[in-house]
Design a protein around this motif. Structure first.
Motif, PDB file in Angstrom:
ATOM      1  N   UNK A  93       0.795  -1.221   0.000  1.00  0.00           N
ATOM      2  CA  UNK A  93       0.000   0.000   0.000  1.00  0.00           C
ATOM      3  C   UNK A  93       0.830   1.276   0.000  1.00  0.00           C
ATOM      4  N   UNK A  94       0.184   2.348  -0.535  1.00  0.00           N
ATOM      5  CA  UNK A  94       0.625   3.724  -0.330  1.00  0.00           C
ATOM      6  C   UNK A  94      -0.306   4.308   0.720  1.00  0.00           C
ATOM      7  N   UNK A  95       0.193   5.241   1.507  1.00  0.00           N
ATOM      8  CA  UNK A  95      -0.603   5.871   2.552  1.00  0.00           C
ATOM      9  C   UNK A  95      -0.801   7.343   2.194  1.00  0.00           C
ATOM     10  N   UNK A  96      -2.076   7.713   1.989  1.00  0.00           N
ATOM     11  CA  UNK A  96      -2.470   9.042   1.531  1.00  0.00           C
ATOM     12  C   UNK A  96      -3.287   9.704   2.640  1.00  0.00           C
ATOM     13  N   UNK A  97      -3.068  11.013   2.847  1.00  0.00           N
ATOM     14  CA  UNK A  97      -3.761  11.753   3.895  1.00  0.00           C
ATOM     15  C   UNK A  97      -5.273  11.722   3.707  1.00  0.00           C
ATOM     16  N   UNK A  98      -6.012  11.672   4.816  1.00  0.00           N
ATOM     17  CA  UNK A  98      -7.472  11.725   4.775  1.00  0.00           C
ATOM     18  C   UNK A  98      -7.970  13.074   4.260  1.00  0.00           C
ATOM     19  N   UNK A  99      -7.143  14.102   4.340  1.00  0.00           N
ATOM     20  CA  UNK A  99      -7.522  15.443   3.895  1.00  0.00           C
ATOM     21  C   UNK A  99      -7.141  15.709   2.440  1.00  0.00           C
ATOM     22  N   UNK A 100      -6.542  14.748   1.772  1.00  0.00           N
ATOM     23  CA  UNK A 100      -6.077  14.944   0.393  1.00  0.00           C
ATOM     24  C   UNK A 100      -7.264  15.219  -0.537  1.00  0.00           C
ATOM     25  N   UNK A 101      -7.131  16.245  -1.370  1.00  0.00           N
ATOM     26  CA  UNK A 101      -8.198  16.624  -2.291  1.00  0.00           C
ATOM     27  C   UNK A 101      -8.459  15.508  -3.303  1.00  0.00           C
ATOM     28  N   UNK A 102      -9.713  15.179  -3.493  1.00  0.00           N
ATOM     29  CA  UNK A 102     -10.093  14.137  -4.435  1.00  0.00           C
ATOM     30  C   UNK A 102     -10.221  12.765  -3.809  1.00  0.00           C
ATOM     31  N   UNK A 103      -9.680  12.576  -2.622  1.00  0.00           N
ATOM     32  CA  UNK A 103      -9.735  11.281  -1.945  1.00  0.00           C
ATOM     33  C   UNK A 103     -10.749  11.360  -0.809  1.00  0.00           C
ATOM     34  N   UNK A 104     -11.739  10.468  -0.848  1.00  0.00           N
ATOM     35  CA  UNK A 104     -12.723  10.378   0.231  1.00  0.00           C
ATOM     36  C   UNK A 104     -13.282   8.962   0.246  1.00  0.00           C
ATOM     37  N   UNK A 105     -13.894   8.609   1.357  1.00  0.00           N
ATOM     38  CA  UNK A 105     -14.466   7.272   1.500  1.00  0.00           C
ATOM     39  C   UNK A 105     -15.536   7.085   0.422  1.00  0.00           C
ATOM     40  N   UNK A 106     -15.470   5.959  -0.273  1.00  0.00           N
ATOM     41  CA  UNK A 106     -16.452   5.647  -1.302  1.00  0.00           C
ATOM     42  C   UNK A 106     -16.022   6.007  -2.710  1.00  0.00           C
ATOM     43  N   UNK A 107     -14.986   6.844  -2.852  1.00  0.00           N
ATOM     44  CA  UNK A 107     -14.489   7.215  -4.176  1.00  0.00           C
ATOM     45  C   UNK A 107     -13.806   6.003  -4.802  1.00  0.00           C
ATOM     46  N   UNK A 108     -13.938   5.869  -6.118  1.00  0.00           N
ATOM     47  CA  UNK A 108     -13.327   4.748  -6.823  1.00  0.00           C
ATOM     48  C   UNK A 108     -12.069   5.182  -7.558  1.00  0.00           C
TER      49      UNK A 108
END
Length: 183
Positions: A93-108
């Motif tokens: 895995x890569x670990x990406x911040x929860x605040x990163x723009x474009x990344x949110x729970x449910x996004x594909x």
């Protein structure tokens, strides 16, 4: 008296200890080398876990991910390229911040051939410290080698981690990420 005793002979710097009747010292069996950071500097932060097989390189040799989204102008689904900050990685895995723009729970996320998709949702907690090399606090991942009551010894020059001359915040409870620090 019975027991095991030892004798320590000090040849240099004896002046430092003349006023002391007793000294506390620690004998370390295994000595780890690395950066010494106080325990008060440690901070834990949650990150999205993104499988490595979804990372791609676009035509400009920029690494990132294809994120599914809805284009309101065209009224259709489309994938867009996003190049986030990667805070750490392991074999899977890569670990990406929860605040990163474009990344949110449910996004594909899509692979380049569009054959498989991954839904963002899994998270993990990483240990790190805040560095303040450029005037604001930035989270940096640490890999702890050993510890005692007061400090950690952490691995140096880890990818996405601490380097020798990084300036760190000694008490992580006094700041938050991306806070401007006047030096």
């Amino acid at each position: 008296e019975t027991g095991t005793f030892g004798e320590i002979l000090i040849q240099n710097y004896m002046v430092r200890y003349l006023s002391e009747r007793f000294l506390d010292f620690e004998i370390q069996e295994l000595v780890e080398t690395g950066l010494k950071i106080p325990k008060t500097a440690l901070v834990e932060k949650n990150f999205y876990m993104i499988p490595k097989e979804y990372r791609i390189t676009n035509g400009e040799n920029q690494a990132g991910f294809l994120i599914d989204g809805y284009n309101t102008e065209k009224q259709e689904q489309e994938s867009r390229f996003v190049s986030p900050t990667i805070y750490s990685s392991d074999e899977e895995y890569y670990y990406i911040s929860l605040e990163e723009e474009g990344f949110s729970v449910g996004t594909y996320l899509n692979q380049t051939d569009g054959s498989t998709r991954y839904q963002i949702g899994a998270t993990a907690s990483l240990k790190g410290v805040y560095t303040v090399n450029q005037g604001y606090t930035v989270f940096r991942f640490i890999e702890i080698l050993t510890e005692n009551d007061e400090y950690y010894i952490v691995k140096t020059d880890t990818r996405y981690g601490l380097s020798l001359y990084d300036h760190i915040i000694l008490n992580s409870k006094t700041v938050k990420e991306n806070q401007v620090i006047y030096q």
